[in-house]
Motif scaffolding. Sequence first.
Motif: not given
Length: 232
Positions: A78-79, A84-90
């Motif tokens: 899932x998410x 965990x990697x602190x990825x910014x997703x639009x």
Amino acid sequence: MINLITNRIQAIASLIDTENIVCDIGTDHGYTAIYIAKDLKAQKIFASDINNKPLSIAKKNVKKYGVEHKVETILSDGLDFIINDKIKINVCIISGLGGNTILSILEKDCNLIDSYIICAHNNTQKIRTWTKNKKYFIQNEKVIEDNNIFYEVIKINKYAGVKIKSKYDILFGPLMRKNISKAFVSYWARIEERDRDIYQALVQSDKLKAKKYKIKLKMINKVIGKEIVKYV
């Protein structure tokens, strides 16, 4: 381009902007992510799956269609990889699953994600209830038919769109019920036929359940009753 492009994939891609950072949760063989990349949508696409086998096929497909520069495949539940990697997703795509499975993924919703595109084949009222409870907005929504299966495609935005206010909004969608399409009418006519059979079977055996179906059938008739003549 890609042999297996479907109405569902095209509907999802139509809701994505050029500059978006996108993730496709449960990417399977990666066709949604690849189509978005080939269609010049999005800056970057993370294609994730919980299972190694489909993900390995997705990796091969990404290479086959020459979109390695845009699509990164990730093994993740899932998410989890976003958190965990602190990825910014639009835009986070969760597609082709039932509403209950999608809700279990959304339990890990976080402020790193701006919006979701949900494509579900059942229990979408639960998705809208979740949206209402989170005080998020419906930015776009539509019904599409793909291989004789109806899906609701819903774009949920945390910052802009239309609020869900009523039980009619939850069941039918605040945008779709005011801008009725042929696919919407066909979809709800099929549900009405199924639920009427269930209601008639329950009338004698379980009056409480039968009452719930009767209320739903009245709501369906109120929304699409006059439209059936036009479309079905």
